[in-house]
Design a protein around this motif. Sequence first.
Motif, PDB file in Angstrom:
ATOM      1  N   ALA A   1       0.811  -1.227   0.000  1.00 28.52           N
ATOM      2  CA  ALA A   1       0.000   0.000   0.000  1.00 28.52           C
ATOM      3  C   ALA A   1       0.840   1.271   0.000  1.00 28.52           C
ATOM      4  N   PHE A   2       2.097   1.173   0.399  1.00 30.10           N
ATOM      5  CA  PHE A   2       2.911   2.368   0.642  1.00 30.10           C
ATOM      6  C   PHE A   2       2.976   3.323  -0.549  1.00 30.10           C
ATOM      7  N   PRO A   3       3.259   2.853  -1.788  1.00 30.57           N
ATOM      8  CA  PRO A   3       3.292   3.795  -2.919  1.00 30.57           C
ATOM      9  C   PRO A   3       1.943   4.468  -3.168  1.00 30.57           C
ATOM     10  N   LEU A   4       0.866   3.750  -2.894  1.00 37.91           N
ATOM     11  CA  LEU A   4      -0.472   4.306  -3.090  1.00 37.91           C
ATOM     12  C   LEU A   4      -0.764   5.381  -2.053  1.00 37.91           C
ATOM     13  N   GLU A   5      -0.292   5.162  -0.840  1.00 36.78           N
ATOM     14  CA  GLU A   5      -0.458   6.177   0.204  1.00 36.78           C
ATOM     15  C   GLU A   5       0.320   7.438  -0.138  1.00 36.78           C
ATOM     16  N   LEU A   6       1.513   7.257  -0.689  1.00 34.70           N
ATOM     17  CA  LEU A   6       2.327   8.415  -1.067  1.00 34.70           C
ATOM     18  C   LEU A   6       1.665   9.241  -2.166  1.00 34.70           C
ATOM     19  N   SER A   7       0.881   8.575  -3.017  1.00 36.22           N
ATOM     20  CA  SER A   7       0.210   9.276  -4.109  1.00 36.22           C
ATOM     21  C   SER A   7      -1.211   9.717  -3.735  1.00 36.22           C
ATOM     22  N   ASN A   8      -1.522   9.650  -2.426  1.00 38.32           N
ATOM     23  CA  ASN A   8      -2.810  10.120  -1.897  1.00 38.32           C
ATOM     24  C   ASN A   8      -4.011   9.414  -2.525  1.00 38.32           C
ATOM     25  N   THR A   9      -3.847   8.122  -2.782  1.00 39.24           N
ATOM     26  CA  THR A   9      -4.956   7.316  -3.291  1.00 39.24           C
ATOM     27  C   THR A   9      -5.999   7.124  -2.182  1.00 39.24           C
ATOM     28  N   PRO A  10      -7.293   7.224  -2.492  1.00 43.52           N
ATOM     29  CA  PRO A  10      -8.332   7.004  -1.475  1.00 43.52           C
ATOM     30  C   PRO A  10      -8.210   5.631  -0.813  1.00 43.52           C
ATOM     31  N   LYS A  11      -8.542   5.559   0.486  1.00 43.68           N
ATOM     32  CA  LYS A  11      -8.341   4.332   1.253  1.00 43.68           C
ATOM     33  C   LYS A  11      -9.067   3.137   0.661  1.00 43.68           C
ATOM     34  N   GLU A  12     -10.310   3.361   0.180  1.00 47.12           N
ATOM     35  CA  GLU A  12     -11.056   2.233  -0.374  1.00 47.12           C
ATOM     36  C   GLU A  12     -10.395   1.695  -1.642  1.00 47.12           C
ATOM     37  N   ASP A  13      -9.784   2.594  -2.429  1.00 49.30           N
ATOM     38  CA  ASP A  13      -9.077   2.170  -3.641  1.00 49.30           C
ATOM     39  C   ASP A  13      -7.781   1.439  -3.289  1.00 49.30           C
ATOM     40  N   ILE A  14      -7.122   1.892  -2.222  1.00 51.48           N
ATOM     41  CA  ILE A  14      -5.908   1.222  -1.763  1.00 51.48           C
ATOM     42  C   ILE A  14      -6.228  -0.212  -1.347  1.00 51.48           C
ATOM     43  N   HIS A  15      -7.270  -0.369  -0.571  1.00 55.11           N
ATOM     44  CA  HIS A  15      -7.649  -1.706  -0.100  1.00 55.11           C
ATOM     45  C   HIS A  15      -7.944  -2.634  -1.285  1.00 55.11           C
ATOM     46  N   LYS A  16      -8.669  -2.126  -2.258  1.00 57.34           N
ATOM     47  CA  LYS A  16      -9.017  -2.929  -3.433  1.00 57.34           C
ATOM     48  C   LYS A  16      -7.769  -3.327  -4.221  1.00 57.34           C
ATOM     49  N   ARG A  17      -6.882  -2.369  -4.436  1.00 58.15           N
ATOM     50  CA  ARG A  17      -5.669  -2.640  -5.219  1.00 58.15           C
ATOM     51  C   ARG A  17      -4.752  -3.611  -4.485  1.00 58.15           C
ATOM     52  N   VAL A  18      -4.584  -3.440  -3.183  1.00 58.28           N
ATOM     53  CA  VAL A  18      -3.730  -4.339  -2.404  1.00 58.28           C
ATOM     54  C   VAL A  18      -4.290  -5.759  -2.445  1.00 58.28           C
ATOM     55  N   THR A  19      -5.594  -5.894  -2.311  1.00 55.29           N
ATOM     56  CA  THR A  19      -6.234  -7.214  -2.374  1.00 55.29           C
ATOM     57  C   THR A  19      -5.982  -7.868  -3.726  1.00 55.29           C
ATOM     58  N   GLU A  20      -6.106  -7.104  -4.814  1.00 57.56           N
ATOM     59  CA  GLU A  20      -5.856  -7.625  -6.165  1.00 57.56           C
ATOM     60  C   GLU A  20      -4.412  -8.111  -6.308  1.00 57.56           C
ATOM     61  N   LEU A  21      -3.479  -7.302  -5.806  1.00 59.42           N
ATOM     62  CA  LEU A  21      -2.066  -7.633  -5.973  1.00 59.42           C
ATOM     63  C   LEU A  21      -1.660  -8.820  -5.106  1.00 59.42           C
TER      64      LEU A  21
END
Length: 248
Positions: free
Chosen positions: A104-124
């Motif tokens: 999740a760290f790169p997504l947090e740095l790019s200010n991605t919304p939390k719900e989108d981070i959770h979805k992307r991390v789950t996919e990866l």
Amino acid sequence: MFKIENLTRIYNTGNTQVKALDGVSIDIDTADIFGIIGMSGAGKSTLLRCMGMLDRPDEGSIEIDGVDVLSVTPRQLIEVRKQIGTVFQGYNLLMQKTVAKNIAFPLELSNTPKEDIHKRVTELLELVGLSDKAQSYPSQLSGGQKQRVAIARALAVNPKVLLCDEPTSALDPLTTRSILSLLKEINQKYSVTIVIITHEIGVVRSICNKVAVIDNSVVVEQGETKAVFESPRSPVTRQLLNMGGDTL
């Protein structure tokens, strides 16, 4: 995808200048799995760092999809770097963060919304086969699992290209095969261009459709992997082939 022309990088060490890259030119097409191979100290990692915009060459140009990334503004450079994911030698994981938090760290740095981070991390996590390790820490993982986390983290922001620095150098043959299989799946499924820096001829033979051989800071030959390895022109290519050419 990548067009590198006359790339030169010089380091000053005391009173001595070391030319780590000397007029390197390489063309990498979209969706290639491109191997850059050479002996230790040949200039491979310096080239990768320049390609990833982690180091700035002294001369030459680097184009990504027709854009000279060495002449863009600082703001534009931020966007360019989002197109490039890097898998570092030694994993470079954050030891105090869980697997999920590392990804999740790169997504947090790019200010991605939390719900989108959770979805992307789950996919990866599913992609790299580590859904059951989301809350584990790096110290609890095997070398192959750590490399899978590093790959997932590098893919977090959907880069166009994945740069891999010796991705299998610390892994046993069975784990190496599984990591190469994962990289091939990523390339085929998402059309991500993959560049692999390695000293292992078997890695290039197994997965790379094209290869460049670098020796003493210079690219001595490049082309389709099969053609280069069947009719090597340079002594260092022949030496690498003699050191171990078995397919993994």
